[in-house]
Motif scaffolding. Structure first.
Motif, PDB file in Angstrom:
ATOM      1  N   ASP A  54      38.525  -1.616 -29.405  1.00  0.00           N
ATOM      2  CA  ASP A  54      37.941  -0.788 -28.433  1.00  0.00           C
ATOM      3  C   ASP A  54      37.207  -2.105 -26.986  1.00  0.00           C
ATOM      4  OD1 ASP A  54      35.931  -1.155 -29.330  1.00  0.00           O
ATOM      5  OD2 ASP A  54      35.376   0.802 -29.018  1.00  0.00           O
ATOM      6  N   SER A  55      36.733  -3.480 -27.875  1.00  0.00           N
ATOM      7  CA  SER A  55      36.211  -4.193 -26.598  1.00  0.00           C
ATOM      8  C   SER A  55      36.911  -5.517 -26.317  1.00  0.00           C
ATOM      9  CB  SER A  55      34.805  -4.146 -26.977  1.00  0.00           C
ATOM     10  OG  SER A  55      34.372  -3.190 -27.730  1.00  0.00           O
ATOM     11  N   ILE A  56      38.163  -5.646 -26.641  1.00  0.00           N
ATOM     12  CA  ILE A  56      38.362  -6.950 -26.990  1.00  0.00           C
ATOM     13  C   ILE A  56      40.357  -6.544 -25.936  1.00  0.00           C
ATOM     14  CG2 ILE A  56      37.772  -8.223 -28.357  1.00  0.00           C
ATOM     15  CD1 ILE A  56      40.628  -7.417 -30.781  1.00  0.00           C
ATOM     16  N   PRO A  57      40.845  -7.580 -25.745  1.00  0.00           N
ATOM     17  CA  PRO A  57      42.196  -7.978 -25.293  1.00  0.00           C
ATOM     18  C   PRO A  57      43.019  -7.353 -27.077  1.00  0.00           C
ATOM     19  CG  PRO A  57      41.526  -9.819 -25.992  1.00  0.00           C
ATOM     20  CD  PRO A  57      40.936  -8.815 -25.954  1.00  0.00           C
ATOM     21  N   ILE A  58      44.241  -7.268 -27.168  1.00  0.00           N
ATOM     22  CA  ILE A  58      44.451  -7.773 -27.814  1.00  0.00           C
ATOM     23  C   ILE A  58      46.582  -7.455 -28.039  1.00  0.00           C
ATOM     24  CG2 ILE A  58      43.651  -5.730 -29.938  1.00  0.00           C
ATOM     25  CD1 ILE A  58      46.274  -3.483 -29.478  1.00  0.00           C
ATOM     26  N   LYS A  59      47.363  -8.220 -28.577  1.00  0.00           N
ATOM     27  CA  LYS A  59      48.826  -9.469 -28.070  1.00  0.00           C
ATOM     28  C   LYS A  59      50.107  -7.820 -29.190  1.00  0.00           C
ATOM     29  CE  LYS A  59      47.472 -12.738 -25.880  1.00  0.00           C
ATOM     30  NZ  LYS A  59      47.699 -14.182 -25.920  1.00  0.00           N
ATOM     31  N   ILE A  60      51.056  -6.832 -28.235  1.00  0.00           N
ATOM     32  CA  ILE A  60      52.133  -7.019 -28.922  1.00  0.00           C
ATOM     33  C   ILE A  60      53.185  -7.976 -28.553  1.00  0.00           C
ATOM     34  CG2 ILE A  60      53.971  -4.780 -29.061  1.00  0.00           C
ATOM     35  CD1 ILE A  60      51.153  -3.096 -29.765  1.00  0.00           C
ATOM     36  N   ILE A  61      54.188  -8.767 -29.750  1.00  0.00           N
ATOM     37  CA  ILE A  61      55.061  -9.416 -29.471  1.00  0.00           C
ATOM     38  C   ILE A  61      56.084  -8.530 -29.448  1.00  0.00           C
ATOM     39  CG2 ILE A  61      56.823 -11.654 -30.041  1.00  0.00           C
ATOM     40  CD1 ILE A  61      53.524 -12.391 -29.342  1.00  0.00           C
ATOM     41  N   LEU A  62      56.924  -7.986 -29.251  1.00  0.00           N
ATOM     42  CA  LEU A  62      58.676  -7.643 -29.382  1.00  0.00           C
ATOM     43  C   LEU A  62      59.505  -8.652 -30.024  1.00  0.00           C
ATOM     44  CD1 LEU A  62      58.676  -4.462 -26.576  1.00  0.00           C
ATOM     45  CD2 LEU A  62      57.411  -4.712 -29.086  1.00  0.00           C
ATOM     46  N   LYS A  63      60.163  -8.425 -31.067  1.00  0.00           N
ATOM     47  CA  LYS A  63      60.916  -9.228 -31.568  1.00  0.00           C
ATOM     48  C   LYS A  63      62.553  -8.745 -31.883  1.00  0.00           C
ATOM     49  CE  LYS A  63      62.403 -13.837 -34.070  1.00  0.00           C
ATOM     50  NZ  LYS A  63      61.549 -15.269 -34.692  1.00  0.00           N
ATOM     51  N   GLU A  64      63.721  -9.610 -31.016  1.00  0.00           N
ATOM     52  CA  GLU A  64      64.732  -8.597 -32.137  1.00  0.00           C
ATOM     53  C   GLU A  64      65.278  -8.929 -33.612  1.00  0.00           C
ATOM     54  OE1 GLU A  64      69.458  -8.304 -30.805  1.00  0.00           O
ATOM     55  OE2 GLU A  64      68.266  -9.404 -30.084  1.00  0.00           O
ATOM     56  N   ARG A  65      65.843  -7.620 -34.289  1.00  0.00           N
ATOM     57  CA  ARG A  65      65.304  -7.801 -35.947  1.00  0.00           C
ATOM     58  C   ARG A  65      67.069  -8.563 -35.646  1.00  0.00           C
ATOM     59  NH1 ARG A  65      65.459  -3.477 -40.910  1.00  0.00           N
ATOM     60  NH2 ARG A  65      67.686  -3.367 -39.480  1.00  0.00           N
ATOM     61  N   THR A 104      62.329  -4.659 -33.735  1.00  0.00           N
ATOM     62  CA  THR A 104      63.204  -3.625 -33.025  1.00  0.00           C
ATOM     63  C   THR A 104      64.757  -4.463 -32.656  1.00  0.00           C
ATOM     64  OG1 THR A 104      63.749  -2.218 -30.987  1.00  0.00           O
ATOM     65  CG2 THR A 104      62.553  -4.759 -30.242  1.00  0.00           C
ATOM     66  N   ASN A 105      65.117  -3.286 -32.305  1.00  0.00           N
ATOM     67  CA  ASN A 105      66.491  -3.763 -31.983  1.00  0.00           C
ATOM     68  C   ASN A 105      67.228  -4.405 -30.338  1.00  0.00           C
ATOM     69  OD1 ASN A 105      66.144  -0.901 -31.146  1.00  0.00           O
ATOM     70  ND2 ASN A 105      68.116  -0.074 -31.635  1.00  0.00           N
ATOM     71  N   TYR A 106      66.198  -3.573 -29.347  1.00  0.00           N
ATOM     72  CA  TYR A 106      66.567  -3.991 -28.245  1.00  0.00           C
ATOM     73  C   TYR A 106      65.144  -4.101 -27.563  1.00  0.00           C
ATOM     74  CZ  TYR A 106      71.076  -2.023 -28.447  1.00  0.00           C
ATOM     75  OH  TYR A 106      72.284  -1.688 -29.775  1.00  0.00           O
ATOM     76  N   PRO A 107      64.575  -5.723 -27.596  1.00  0.00           N
ATOM     77  CA  PRO A 107      63.133  -5.953 -26.520  1.00  0.00           C
ATOM     78  C   PRO A 107      63.167  -5.744 -25.278  1.00  0.00           C
ATOM     79  CG  PRO A 107      63.835  -7.053 -28.720  1.00  0.00           C
ATOM     80  CD  PRO A 107      65.337  -6.678 -28.319  1.00  0.00           C
ATOM     81  N   LYS A 108      64.106  -5.701 -24.612  1.00  0.00           N
ATOM     82  CA  LYS A 108      63.570  -5.601 -23.410  1.00  0.00           C
ATOM     83  C   LYS A 108      64.181  -4.085 -22.626  1.00  0.00           C
ATOM     84  CE  LYS A 108      65.960 -10.505 -22.954  1.00  0.00           C
ATOM     85  NZ  LYS A 108      66.774 -11.397 -22.478  1.00  0.00           N
ATOM     86  N   ALA A 121      58.713 -20.501 -26.382  1.00  0.00           N
ATOM     87  CA  ALA A 121      59.321 -19.354 -26.644  1.00  0.00           C
ATOM     88  C   ALA A 121      59.457 -18.336 -25.974  1.00  0.00           C
ATOM     89  CB  ALA A 121      60.732 -19.882 -27.062  1.00  0.00           C
ATOM     90  N   ILE A 122      58.260 -17.669 -27.386  1.00  0.00           N
ATOM     91  CA  ILE A 122      57.922 -16.916 -27.002  1.00  0.00           C
ATOM     92  C   ILE A 122      56.654 -16.116 -25.972  1.00  0.00           C
ATOM     93  CG2 ILE A 122      56.450 -14.766 -28.975  1.00  0.00           C
ATOM     94  CD1 ILE A 122      57.909 -16.406 -31.453  1.00  0.00           C
ATOM     95  N   VAL A 123      57.271 -15.214 -25.629  1.00  0.00           N
ATOM     96  CA  VAL A 123      56.280 -15.067 -24.462  1.00  0.00           C
ATOM     97  C   VAL A 123      55.702 -13.423 -24.585  1.00  0.00           C
ATOM     98  CG1 VAL A 123      56.217 -13.939 -22.193  1.00  0.00           C
ATOM     99  CG2 VAL A 123      57.680 -15.889 -23.126  1.00  0.00           C
ATOM    100  N   ASP A 124      54.231 -13.091 -24.022  1.00  0.00           N
ATOM    101  CA  ASP A 124      53.628 -11.945 -24.811  1.00  0.00           C
ATOM    102  C   ASP A 124      54.043 -11.329 -23.626  1.00  0.00           C
ATOM    103  OD1 ASP A 124      51.771  -9.697 -25.276  1.00  0.00           O
ATOM    104  OD2 ASP A 124      50.118 -11.750 -24.366  1.00  0.00           O
ATOM    105  N   PRO A 125      54.414  -9.983 -23.566  1.00  0.00           N
ATOM    106  CA  PRO A 125      54.389  -9.155 -22.478  1.00  0.00           C
ATOM    107  C   PRO A 125      53.260  -7.979 -21.976  1.00  0.00           C
ATOM    108  CG  PRO A 125      55.734  -8.400 -24.079  1.00  0.00           C
ATOM    109  CD  PRO A 125      54.652  -9.196 -24.731  1.00  0.00           C
ATOM    110  N   THR A 126      53.104  -8.450 -22.633  1.00  0.00           N
ATOM    111  CA  THR A 126      51.740  -7.743 -22.492  1.00  0.00           C
ATOM    112  C   THR A 126      51.148  -7.380 -20.433  1.00  0.00           C
ATOM    113  OG1 THR A 126      50.413  -7.769 -24.822  1.00  0.00           O
ATOM    114  CG2 THR A 126      49.092  -6.728 -22.695  1.00  0.00           C
ATOM    115  N   PRO A 127      51.084  -5.801 -20.446  1.00  0.00           N
ATOM    116  CA  PRO A 127      51.117  -5.829 -19.064  1.00  0.00           C
ATOM    117  C   PRO A 127      49.691  -6.485 -18.405  1.00  0.00           C
ATOM    118  CG  PRO A 127      50.604  -3.871 -19.941  1.00  0.00           C
ATOM    119  CD  PRO A 127      50.826  -4.638 -20.940  1.00  0.00           C
TER     120      PRO A 127
END
Length: 446
Positions: free
Chosen positions: A429-440, A404-408, A31-37
């Motif tokens: 500087d040499s790897i991928p990193i991921k940020i997942i936004l979640k509504e508090r 955050t209050n409004y992930p979308k 269900a948790i989707v990583d929004p990284t472009p």
């Protein structure tokens, strides 16, 4: 090493509903989707989680031939590849078309494998149709048939239960030290993967051939340099498009997907003589989506010796084509002469250290605060976006969740800004990193 997930392959004739069933199964992914472009491309595989069991589902759709004889040959080859490379095979049949001669041939092949095989009859969406359409398929000599409807979901839940019982579990090998860095060598045929591994090993431990496709199966070799163990995974090349047998291209990535599930760092080899191709970027796309650290190795660099113009042109082409993994180090090497190869493992060690990086919540929140002060997010539907706090939830790659209050409402460009701020602040500087936004979750009073 990463956990290897079982690979489940959908095989069958065109238009029997493989893609529809693939899409229905894929709805059960996490269900948790990583929004990284990242890179946009057609998906032919998906990581699916059902009742806490995870597997990789591969759609082998799109195989078409000219005439029945050609078609039969392609379906036969597709089935043989599934028998070699998938862990579980789903053979999909068309309930409305009935049993065709090709189905008998494929069923005969599948009976010879020791791997779990499930026979699904699609386009059956009611008990009445089940009673009318299923009996002729028992002529295939199959004990169990699964009537399903990819379009309406009929019969899918009972089948899931049977599928989960046949998924293999892959324990980690006791022969591999726990601090081993696992490297997968991926690339098109004849790009020099086996030659590179032989160069690293310092001995001819693998058969090296100029004939594309020599490496039929994934081969693992343990190498220790100093005190650091490495597991080298060599794979068959991902094929090019264009030839008749290359109609199987979508399916030929199975082995690469298996290697990606087991590795920490992906070594993508590019032929300096041929330049970067769509297939090379597709391999990088798979690695990106699996969250793997990458190195781009421009092999056969010696072919461009003395041609400064072509060298510059090639590096510019690679930079443009790989912009979605701009963090990946690029190394110019020659597996044949050994030029540049000595830099490979030290660079891998640097990448792996970042890949396993773990950071305190306090440090992460200071970076987030500085980012917000440096550049405020835009309003969302007249309301101010608020970022409350962040914490790290996993490594390999480092993954952070921001409440955050409004992930979308977070714009694509602002997410990229945050990614760059975390990358700079954490020196990743040499790897991928991921940020997942979640509504508090808002507090309820009452």
């Amino acid at each position: 090493m990463q956990t290897r997930y079982p690979i489940v392959a959908l095989v069958g004739r065109p238009n029997v509903g493989k893609s529809s069933l693939f899409n229905r199964f894929s709805k059960h992914r996490k269900a948790i989707v990583d929004p990284t472009p990242g890179v946009t491309r057609d998906r032919h595989y998906e990581q699916v989680t059902i009742e806490e069991r995870t597997f990789i589902l591969v759609d082998t759709g799109g195989i078409e031939g000219d005439g029945r004889e050609m078609m039969a040959g392609l379906i036969r080859e597709q089935t043989m590849q599934a028998m070699r490379e998938a862990d579980v095979i789903l053979f999909l049949l068309d309930g409305k078309e009935g049993v065709l001669p090709e189905d008998f041939e494929v069923a005969d092949y599948l009976r010879r494998t020791e791997k779990p095989v499930h026979f699904l009859v699609n386009k059956v969406d009611s008990p009445e149709l089940e009673q009318r359409l299923i009996p002729p398929f028992y002529e295939l000599g199959v004990d169990t048939l699964w009537p399903v409807s990819a379009a309406h979901g009929y019969g899918v839940k009972p089948f899931f239960e049977a599928l989960l019982e046949t998924l293999p579990v892959f324990p980690e090998s006791e022969d591999i030290p726990p601090d081993t860095i696992s490297l997968a060598c991926l690339g098109r045929p004849n790009v020099g993967k086996s030659s590179l591994i032989n160069r690293l090993l310092g001995e001819e431990r693998m058969v090296v051939s100029d004939v594309p496709g020599t490496t039929r199966d994934s081969v693992d070799t343990l190498l220790t340099v100093g005190k650091q163990p490495y597991l080298l995974i060599d794979t068959a090349g991902i094929r090019r498009k264009g030839k008749v047998q290359e109609k199987l291209e979508k399916f030929s990535v199975l082995q690469a997907l298996g290697a990606l599930e087991r590795c920490d760092v992906v070594l993508i080899l590019i032929d300096a003589g041929e330049g970067i191709t769509e297939q090379d970027t597709k391999v990088l796309g798979y690695a990106f989506e699996r969250g793997r650290a990458c190195m781009i190795l421009v092999n056969k660099w010696d072919l461009l010796h003395g041609d400064a113009k072509r060298q510059k042109q090639l590096m510019e082409e690679i930079a443009r084509a790989t912009s979605f993994v701009e963090y990946a180090p690029v190394l110019k090497i020659s597996a044949l002469t050994g030029a540049g190869v000595k830099q490979l493992l030290p660079t891998v060690a640097k990448i792996y250290k970042q890949y396993c990086g773990s950071f305190s919540t306090g440090k992460l929140n200071r970076i987030l605060q500085d980012a917000l002060e440096g550049h405020n997010p835009t309003m969302h539907q007249g309301r101010r976006l608020k970022f409350y706090y962040t914490t790290q939830i996993s490594t390999k790659p480092p993954t952070f969740i921001i409440f955050t209050n409004y992930p979308k409402g977070v714009h694509f460009s602002y997410l990229r800004y945050l990614l760059n701020q975390f990358r700079a602040g954490l020196k990743l500087d040499s790897i991928p990193i991921k940020i997942i936004l979640k509504e508090r979750q808002r507090k309820e009073y009452g």
